[in-house]
Design an enzyme around this catalytic site. Structure first.
Site, short mmCIF file in Angstrom:
data_model
loop_
_atom_site.label_atom_id
_atom_site.label_comp_id
_atom_site.label_asym_id
_atom_site.label_seq_id
_atom_site.Cartn_x
_atom_site.Cartn_y
_atom_site.Cartn_z
N ASN A 14 0.83 -1.22 0.00
CA ASN A 14 0.00 0.00 0.00
C ASN A 14 0.86 1.26 0.00
OD1 ASN A 14 -3.05 -0.43 0.12
ND2 ASN A 14 -2.30 -1.99 1.54
N ARG A 61 4.70 0.66 25.30
CA ARG A 61 4.02 1.32 24.18
C ARG A 61 4.17 2.84 24.23
NH1 ARG A 61 0.17 -1.06 21.57
NH2 ARG A 61 -0.65 -2.28 23.28
N ARG A 87 1.27 -2.01 14.89
CA ARG A 87 1.29 -1.66 16.31
C ARG A 87 0.01 -0.91 16.65
NH1 ARG A 87 4.51 -4.56 18.79
NH2 ARG A 87 4.51 -3.11 20.52
N LEU A 89 -1.70 1.95 18.48
CA LEU A 89 -1.16 3.23 18.95
C LEU A 89 -1.90 3.68 20.20
CD1 LEU A 89 -0.93 4.71 15.37
CD2 LEU A 89 1.02 4.23 16.87
N ASN A 103 -5.99 5.30 7.92
CA ASN A 103 -5.59 3.88 7.89
C ASN A 103 -6.33 3.16 6.79
OD1 ASN A 103 -4.44 1.41 8.90
ND2 ASN A 103 -6.41 0.93 9.85
N HIS A 105 -7.89 -0.66 5.99
CA HIS A 105 -8.25 -1.90 6.68
C HIS A 105 -8.87 -2.86 5.66
CE1 HIS A 105 -9.33 -4.47 10.01
NE2 HIS A 105 -10.50 -4.64 9.43
N THR A 137 -9.21 6.74 15.08
CA THR A 137 -9.63 7.27 16.38
C THR A 137 -9.14 6.30 17.46
OG1 THR A 137 -11.73 6.11 16.20
CG2 THR A 137 -11.69 8.41 15.47
#
Ligand code: GRF
Length: 212
Positions: A14, A61, A87, A89, A103, A105, A137
């Protein structure tokens, strides 16, 4: 001067689609959390700045996210695109980039958030599957949707075959969504994104196809 930061963890197809799309940007910076990500070499070969912040070098994290944010902020990006970034976030990280963190998906959200989306789609017997570009979000895979693409599920599909079909669609919709953002065509109101000057169409996808 427009800068796009792309976060990856692996293959980077991507990311490659974004870098090859002729987007209205002056600079692309690719950051991986994984030093072995194949996408890093591809990014370099396409003229992007490529670097790694290895999450294993950090004890938790929060400290990783802080280091990642520090690096991102050095580049002052207009948009941050997650492209197979594996990861989760932290809330603070997401909050700080609200409205400019996006993002892709591999499912038609809100169906199948999380991992193994193609396997779940096959198990559920859905006839149409697809992919989604959404704003990020704090709730994973639930942010406002920018664009989706639907593909048919074939009777003999394996997870891999279905993943390949969806991935082709991902490579079409992600550059489109990023282009809209950079051209200031997206308006966010609560959970709803409106795209100005986008074309609409009323075609229906039937899967399996209709027969008389
Ligand atoms: C893609 O299917 C993307 O939707 C998901 O992870 C995969 C990454 O693939 N988030 P690639 O690294 O872009 O090839």
């Amino acid at each position: 001067m427009k800068t796009l930061v792309i976060l990856i963890s692996g293959r980077g197809s991507n990311m490659q689609a974004l870098l090859e799309a002729g987007l209205p940007i002056n600079r692309a910076v690719v950051i991986s959390n994984n030093p072995d990500a194949e996408g890093l070499k591809i990014a370099e070969s396409l003229g992007a700045r490529a670097l790694c912040i290895n999450h294993r070098d950090f004890q938790d994290r929060e400290t990783f996210d802080t280091a990642l944010a520090t690096e991102i902020n050095r580049h002052q990006p207009n948009l941050i695109a997650l492209a197979g970034f594996m990861r989760i976030l932290s809330h603070d990280f997401v909050q700080q980039y609200q409205g400019r963190l996006i993002n892709i998906h591999p499912s038609l959200l809100p169906a199948y958030p999380g991992l193994h989306t193609h396997r779940h789609a096959l198990q559920e017997g859905v006839k149409i599957h697809g992919c989604t570009v959404h704003f990020v979000t704090a709730t994973v895979d639930h942010g406002p949707i920018v664009i989706q693409a639907a593909v048919p599920v074939m009777p003999d599909d394996t997870s891999q075959a279905l993943a390949n079909r969806v991935l082709q669609a991902e490579h079409r919709i992600y550059p489109q969504a990023v282009r809209w953002f950079l051209q200031d065509q997206l308006r966010l109101s609560g959970q709803v994104v409106t795209v100005s000057r986008a074309t609409t169409h009323d075609s229906v996808i039937y899967s399996p196809g209709l027969q008389n």
